[in-house]
Design a protein around this motif. Structure first.
Motif, PDB file in Angstrom:
ATOM      1  N   SER A 237       0.941  -0.995   0.213  1.00 48.40           N
ATOM      2  CA  SER A 237      -0.152  -0.177  -0.101  1.00 48.40           C
ATOM      3  C   SER A 237       0.356   1.387   0.253  1.00 48.40           C
ATOM      4  O   SER A 237       0.594   2.173   0.148  1.00 48.40           O
ATOM      5  N   ASN A 238       2.583   1.257  -0.182  1.00 52.83           N
ATOM      6  CA  ASN A 238       3.180   1.868  -0.149  1.00 52.83           C
ATOM      7  C   ASN A 238       4.635   1.807  -0.483  1.00 52.83           C
ATOM      8  O   ASN A 238       5.108   1.223   0.153  1.00 52.83           O
ATOM      9  N   PRO A 239       4.676   1.992  -2.160  1.00 53.76           N
ATOM     10  CA  PRO A 239       3.072   2.866  -2.558  1.00 53.76           C
ATOM     11  C   PRO A 239       3.101   1.617  -3.139  1.00 53.76           C
ATOM     12  O   PRO A 239       2.235   0.157  -2.887  1.00 53.76           O
ATOM     13  N   GLY A 240       1.726   2.142  -4.034  1.00 55.09           N
ATOM     14  CA  GLY A 240       0.187   1.079  -4.322  1.00 55.09           C
ATOM     15  C   GLY A 240      -1.126   1.739  -3.262  1.00 55.09           C
ATOM     16  O   GLY A 240      -2.210   1.051  -3.603  1.00 55.09           O
ATOM     17  N   TYR A 241      -0.901   2.790  -3.004  1.00 56.89           N
ATOM     18  CA  TYR A 241      -2.482   3.594  -2.232  1.00 56.89           C
ATOM     19  C   TYR A 241      -2.889   4.080  -3.675  1.00 56.89           C
ATOM     20  O   TYR A 241      -2.407   5.249  -3.075  1.00 56.89           O
ATOM     21  N   ASN A 259       4.025   8.798  -3.585  1.00 54.96           N
ATOM     22  CA  ASN A 259       2.475   7.969  -3.358  1.00 54.96           C
ATOM     23  C   ASN A 259       2.667   8.095  -1.304  1.00 54.96           C
ATOM     24  O   ASN A 259       1.908   8.188  -0.852  1.00 54.96           O
ATOM     25  N   SER A 260       4.055   8.398  -0.760  1.00 53.10           N
ATOM     26  CA  SER A 260       4.308   8.377   0.521  1.00 53.10           C
ATOM     27  C   SER A 260       3.678   9.213   1.076  1.00 53.10           C
ATOM     28  O   SER A 260       3.243   9.890   1.931  1.00 53.10           O
ATOM     29  N   GLU A 261       2.888  10.729   0.212  1.00 55.87           N
ATOM     30  CA  GLU A 261       2.923  12.173   0.263  1.00 55.87           C
ATOM     31  C   GLU A 261       1.291  12.233  -0.411  1.00 55.87           C
ATOM     32  O   GLU A 261       0.134  12.865  -0.009  1.00 55.87           O
ATOM     33  N   VAL A 262       1.145  11.861  -1.675  1.00 53.00           N
ATOM     34  CA  VAL A 262       0.063  11.581  -2.851  1.00 53.00           C
ATOM     35  C   VAL A 262      -0.616  10.081  -2.333  1.00 53.00           C
ATOM     36  O   VAL A 262      -0.529   9.361  -2.393  1.00 53.00           O
ATOM     37  N   ARG A 263      -1.990  10.389  -1.183  1.00 51.33           N
ATOM     38  CA  ARG A 263      -3.007   8.921  -0.449  1.00 51.33           C
ATOM     39  C   ARG A 263      -4.397   9.275  -0.298  1.00 51.33           C
ATOM     40  O   ARG A 263      -5.354   9.660  -0.059  1.00 51.33           O
ATOM     41  N   LYS A 306       9.450  11.116  -7.596  1.00 50.22           N
ATOM     42  CA  LYS A 306       9.405  11.975  -6.743  1.00 50.22           C
ATOM     43  C   LYS A 306       8.356  12.458  -7.177  1.00 50.22           C
ATOM     44  O   LYS A 306       8.518  12.843  -8.399  1.00 50.22           O
ATOM     45  N   LEU A 307       8.057  14.050  -5.488  1.00 50.65           N
ATOM     46  CA  LEU A 307       7.326  14.361  -5.830  1.00 50.65           C
ATOM     47  C   LEU A 307       7.852  15.556  -6.032  1.00 50.65           C
ATOM     48  O   LEU A 307       8.933  16.084  -6.258  1.00 50.65           O
TER      49      LEU A 307
END
Length: 544
Positions: A237-241, A259-263, A306-307
């Motif tokens: 689920s991180n990444p994958g969410y 994906n750690s910031e955009v959830r 990365k963002l």
């Protein structure tokens, strides 16, 4: 954030002007050469539809439109008049906005997404249809653009496809389905782009949770990014969410730090759209209640995952399109102050089309007012001064305006279910153009009685005039000119304001030296950089 000009509050008596600094603003004629130009807000006449447009694809001077509609009509024609039958797919001329008469394939269900083949000869289609021109095509098809007919390409999906993307060796589909070509595939699959029968490719990532809403492919064709409401991919689920980056050859998940910031995932949240310019990919999202933290849009790096930046507006964002210097969004944004944009208001106001810089111009701040999920300290772009006015449609249960946006070097195209743009009847589709080819006739918003100039005489020989700010839809700079007597006379006060629309504050000026008991007539006008003028009604002040 890059400041441009000291401006705003004019709370003057006699000839005293008080100014305050504002954030950067760009438009069709920005004062800051470091800021990009947007397209004009002029509404260019475009073919209309009787439903909703979900996607537009530009191929030269032809624009292909997919959606949920059954007829098209010319610009200016009222609903139900001058109709031409079109079954969920049509084409119009980019240069004129007129319907292409010889292109009319018939789909028996809506078209959700389209993707152009690398050689620009085929249009791959995804949606809810099961037939094209009476021939079975189960939610996946390819249209030969030269003939307007479906090819023999025929993947079979057991439920709706929401997204399609293509390379020379693979066509990727995402959606609701659980099988492709009678083989288990959970919401994402890849097939060969063959005209002689479809062959399913091995890629088979394992998704849990909600559906896939969109797909983009890396420039070398070896990786895809998927977005949607799913909660895990390949057990992670991180990444994958709501977001995942997948290796095409193996179906394995790859690192995706954004994906750690955009959830966004689950039943009340999702990534709604993705786009790519080859070096970066872009996404948009929504959340309602729990399960998500982005309603705006983001940009991420293809090479690293990365963002790059996050635009943290409140109000769901449905689509995004990057140009060389400007990124356009389709949404119903209502508050962007955590990202340096317009604030939430009461009553609430919605903005269905916005534009930002491609590069980073500041950092997001915490939401201390409304308790939305926020992203303080993350990089953000700058909002540009481009805010067309939209009238919501009623075709979908969501009753929104814009659902999709696309562009080329000279035009920006929006599609959706809107009924009017800037007060002009224009249903479902509209074109905007760069300054060099646009009419450039959009001026400051308020005119006549709607721009309430008021005047009083506070003491002998004086008249105090007050007027609201009068911003322009596609220019940050407005010059205010106050006249006494004839509008052809020399203005008694001129004030040039460069600011975002929400910082064009009310202004006050006191005219002195007037004869006692005389009647003095005043009028205010606002002029944009391209010479468009908006005037108030005149007001008469009896001097004490």
């Amino acid at each position: 954030m890059k400041p441009i000009l000291a401006v705003l509050a004019l709370m003057a008596t006699s000839l005293t002007l008080v100014t305050s600094a504002t954030s950067a603003s760009a438009d069709t004629a920005p004062t800051d050469p470091d800021l990009p130009r947007t397209v004009s807000a002029d509404v260019l006449p475009t073919v209309q539809i009787n439903g909703v447009a979900w996607k537009q694809v530009i191929v030269g001077d032809i624009v292909y439109v997919g959606g949920n509609f059954t007829s098209a009509r010319p610009a200016g024609a009222a609903a139900g008049t001058s109709e031409s039958a079109r079954s969920h797919l049509l084409a119009y001329r980019l240069s004129t906005g007129k319907l292409v008469t010889g292109f009319a394939p018939k789909f028996n269900g809506q078209v959700k997404d389209m993707a152009l083949s690398p050689d620009k000869k085929l249009l791959y289609v995804a949606g809810g249809f099961t037939q094209v021109d009476g021939v079975n095509r189960y939610r996946g098809a390819a249209i030969n653009l030269a003939t307007g007919k479906a090819t023999s390409f025929r993947p079979i999906f057991n439920s709706t496809t929401n997204a399609v993307a293509a390379t020379s060796t693979a066509v990727f589909y995402g959606g609701v389905f659980t099988s492709a070509d009678n083989t288990a595939r959970t919401k994402v699959a890849a097939v060969k782009p063959s005209d002689t029968g479809t062959q399913l490719l091995p890629m088979n990532p394992k998704l849990a949770g909600g559906n896939v809403n969109d797909i983009v492919v890396s420039s070398d064709g070896t990786k895809i990014v998927i977005g949607g409401a799913f909660t895990s991919v390949n057990g992670s689920s991180n990444p994958g969410y709501g977001l995942a980056r997948i290796e095409v050859s193996s179906g394995k998940s790859l690192a995706l730090p954004v994906n750690s910031e955009v959830r966004n995932g689950g039943t009340n949240s999702a990534i709604l759209s993705l786009e790519s310019d080859g070096t970066s990919f872009y996404g948009t999202g929504y959340h309602y209640g729990g399960g998500g933290n982005v309603e705006g849009s983001f940009k991420a790096n293809w090479a690293t995952g990365k963002l790059t930046w996050l635009e943290d507006c409140h109000g769901d964002t449905y689509a995004i399109w990057p140009t060389a210097s400007v990124v356009y969004q389709a949404s119903h944004k209502h508050g962007c102050d955590t990202s340096g944009g317009f604030p939430e208001t009461k009553p609430r106001a919605w903005y269905h089309a916005t534009a930002t810089t491609q590069d980073v111009r500041g950092t997001n701040v915490a939401d201390t007012k409304y308790n939305y999920p926020d992203h303080p300290g993350t990089p953000r772009p700058e909002f540009l001064e481009w805010y067309p006015k939209w009238t919501n449609g009623t075709f979908t249960s969501a009753k929104q305006s814009t659902w999709t946006v696309t562009a080329d070097a000279k035009h920006v195209l929006y599609g959706g279910e809107f009924l009017k743009v800037n007060g002009v009847a224009q249903q479902g589709l509209v074109r905007f153009a760069v300054k060099d080819i646009a009419p450039n006739k959009v001026g400051p918003t308020l005119k006549g009685a709607k721009w309430a100039l008021t005047g009083t005489s506070p003491s002998a020989g004086k008249a105090t005039l007050k007027w609201p700010g009068n911003p322009d839809k596609d220019n940050a700079t407005v010059t205010y000119k106050l006249y006494r007597g004839s509008i052809d006379s020399t203005p008694i006060k001129t004030v040039k304001v460069t600011a975002p629309f929400w910082k064009h504050a009310a202004m006050t000026f006191t005219d002195t030296g007037r004869a006692s008991r005389s009647a003095q007539k005043y009028r205010i006008e606002a002029v944009d950089p391209l010479g468009n003028v908006s005037r108030s009604d005149s007001v008469t002040v009896i001097i004490k």
